[in-house]
Design an enzyme around this catalytic site. Structure first.
Site, PDB file in Angstrom:
ATOM      1  N   TYR A 138       0.892  -1.171   0.000  1.00  0.00           N
ATOM      2  CA  TYR A 138       0.000   0.000   0.000  1.00  0.00           C
ATOM      3  C   TYR A 138       0.919   1.207   0.000  1.00  0.00           C
ATOM      4  O   TYR A 138       0.903   2.032   0.882  1.00  0.00           O
ATOM      5  CB  TYR A 138      -0.841  -0.089   1.285  1.00  0.00           C
ATOM      6  N   HIS A 143      -2.170   7.657  -3.284  1.00  0.00           N
ATOM      7  CA  HIS A 143      -3.324   6.763  -3.130  1.00  0.00           C
ATOM      8  C   HIS A 143      -3.752   6.672  -1.663  1.00  0.00           C
ATOM      9  O   HIS A 143      -4.933   6.825  -1.339  1.00  0.00           O
ATOM     10  CB  HIS A 143      -2.979   5.370  -3.665  1.00  0.00           C
ATOM     11  N   GLU A 209      -7.482  -1.683  -9.689  1.00  0.00           N
ATOM     12  CA  GLU A 209      -6.379  -1.008  -9.010  1.00  0.00           C
ATOM     13  C   GLU A 209      -5.161  -1.119  -9.900  1.00  0.00           C
ATOM     14  O   GLU A 209      -4.728  -2.214 -10.249  1.00  0.00           O
ATOM     15  CB  GLU A 209      -6.108  -1.622  -7.623  1.00  0.00           C
ATOM     16  N   ASP A 243      -5.408  -5.326  -9.437  1.00  0.00           N
ATOM     17  CA  ASP A 243      -5.977  -5.913  -8.219  1.00  0.00           C
ATOM     18  C   ASP A 243      -7.450  -5.503  -8.130  1.00  0.00           C
ATOM     19  O   ASP A 243      -7.810  -4.570  -7.414  1.00  0.00           O
ATOM     20  CB  ASP A 243      -5.192  -5.402  -6.999  1.00  0.00           C
ATOM     21  N   GLN A 250     -15.670  -4.598   0.310  1.00  0.00           N
ATOM     22  CA  GLN A 250     -14.470  -4.249   1.087  1.00  0.00           C
ATOM     23  C   GLN A 250     -14.813  -3.358   2.281  1.00  0.00           C
ATOM     24  O   GLN A 250     -14.330  -3.575   3.401  1.00  0.00           O
ATOM     25  CB  GLN A 250     -13.492  -3.525   0.148  1.00  0.00           C
TER      26      GLN A 250
HETATM   27 CA    CA Z   1      -4.282  -3.519  -4.002  1.00  0.00          CA
END
Ligand code: CA
Length: 425
Positions: A138, A143, A209, A243, A250
């Site tokens: 991450y 982002h 993603e 992704d 989520q």
């Molecule tokens: Ca991801």
């Protein structure tokens, strides 16, 4: 280092035709796994639109002076080949560069040339590796900041740990597939903010993603950690990675343990593993890391790569629209820091593991790497060429990621990472 790798010589030309703007000049020579329809698998490389069958090349004796087991070229994946390690793989790339360079006559009139060289449309490009473990980081600050602003506190978007470690989670390997895949919209539990109870059904917020991922070529033993400034020796190359994420699933499920069913219904990689060696001319600096990171994460030198990345959405029977243009150089944490962090507790890594970057967004709105950010949580529809709009992916949309590094001399690209969204089962 650039000068020490003959295959990187920007002046070298191939006797195989390379179309203008090809991702695959002779300076790239990525590794992949291919087969003819219903045929046997073989390790492959590519120049222009011509696929090179490494198994045939090895069987004819052209790779004899490499210390690589010939069985590595006819497996269902590249795991065994990659496990030969960086030096031997580097020799292989240099050897291919030599064999296919303009000056080399040894293959050009060979009677078996039609068994060595195949046109791209004659073969199926397969999953290049059998993935053991998969980690998703991450590591893009733009982002992480955008997501923090949307879902937490705009004035305190990054969580306290974020600038101190490359945050990541262990994902699922079984549902990672190669470009060209068709993926059904996932079903699951969601709960609208104003609803008292959760409901069940197809995801209404299916997203891509924009990511890359790296593939390793050397293992460690349990208990061993990788030095951040030696981590490069463990990484052979990179692929593009999509992704796919169901934002509504989520959002309801992720507390307190993180991503689960909203992330593991399908992720897609590009078929060619582009070596870090080939990307060497494109190394660059990343964001300044402030506050200073702990010593085990301190990387000396340019740990980032200038790789242009873009995402297109192509509705059924309509032209595609580019919705994002980002760059790998926007990563706050580089791959070497990620691998050092992954192993700092003694966690072992194995050939065939995949380590994904996390969504790669840039600072500008058109550089955001997900529909979540591009449509700002669904509030700003993105116009398509065909007159329709998108806030998330619709059924029958094809999502296409492209990536390439380019300077005045060469272009080193990844090809495409594509998937089509089918309606929920
Ligand atoms: Ca991801």
């Amino acid at each position: 280092m650039n000068n020490q790798i003959p295959a990187n010589n920007p002046a070298r030309k191939s006797w195989i035709h390379v179309p203008a703007d090809s991702d695959f000049p002779i300076q790239n020579l990525p590794l992949g796994c291919a087969r003819k329809v219903n045929g046997d698998y073989f390790a492959a490389s590519i120049i222009g639109n011509t696929v090179i069958n490494l198994e045939t090349l090895a069987a004819l004796g052209f790779l004899n002076d490499l210390d690589i087991d010939k069985k590595a070229y006819n497996q269902q994946n590249l795991n065994f080949l990659l496990g030969h390690g960086k030096q031997k793989l580097r020799h292989l790339r240099n050897k291919l560069s030599d064999l296919f360079s303009l000056e080399n006559q040894s293959l050009q009139e060979h009677p078996s040339l039609d068994r060595i060289l195949l046109q791209l449309n004659e073969v199926e490009l397969c999953m290049p590796i059998t993935i053991g473990d998969y980690t998703d980081f991450y590591s893009s600050i733009d982002h992480a900041t955008n997501v923090g602003k949307m879902f937490r506190d705009p004035s305190n978007a990054l969580l306290p740990n974020w600038k101190h470690m490359p945050v990541g989670y262990h994902g699922r390997a079984s549902s990672i597939v190669v470009s060209g895949a068709q993926i059904h919209r996932p079903k699951g539990q969601t709960k609208a903010d104003d609803a008292a109870m959760p409901s069940f059904g197809p995801s209404k917020q299916l997203d891509f993603e924009l990511e890359t991922a790296f593939v390793i070529c050397a293992e460690t033993q349990l208990g061993q950690s990788i030095d951040v400034n030696n981590a490069e020796e463990f990484i052979w190359g990179m692929v593009l990675f999509n992704d796919l994420s169901a934002r509504d699933i989520q959002k309801w499920e992720y507390v307190p343990l993180g991503p689960f069913l909203g992330k593991n219904f399908g992720s897609v990689i590009s078929p060619w593993i582009v070596s870090l060696d080939a990307l060497q001319p494109f190394r660059t600096n990343g964001y300044t890391q402030e506050p200073e990171v702990l010593p085990y994460l301190k990387y000396e030198g340019n740990g980032n790569y200038d790789i242009h990345l873009e995402v297109s959405i192509q509705p059924e029977n309509a032209p595609e629209t580019t919705v994002s243009k980002s760059n790998f150089k926007y990563m706050y944490w580089n791959m070497f820091q990620q691998l050092a962090h992954q192993t700092i507790n003694g966690c072992n890594i194995r050939i065939g593991d995949l380590y994904a970057s996390g969504t790669i967004s840039g600072p500008q709105p058109h550089e955001f790497g997900s529909m979540l950010e591009l449509s700002w949580k669904g509030t700003q529809p993105i116009p398509m060429q065909d007159g329709s709009t998108r806030v998330f992916l619709k059924d029958l949309d094809t999502c296409i990621i492209r990536g390439y590094a380019q300077n005045q001399n060469i272009r080193i690209g990844f090809g495409t990472c594509e998937c089509k969204i089918l309606p929920a089962n």
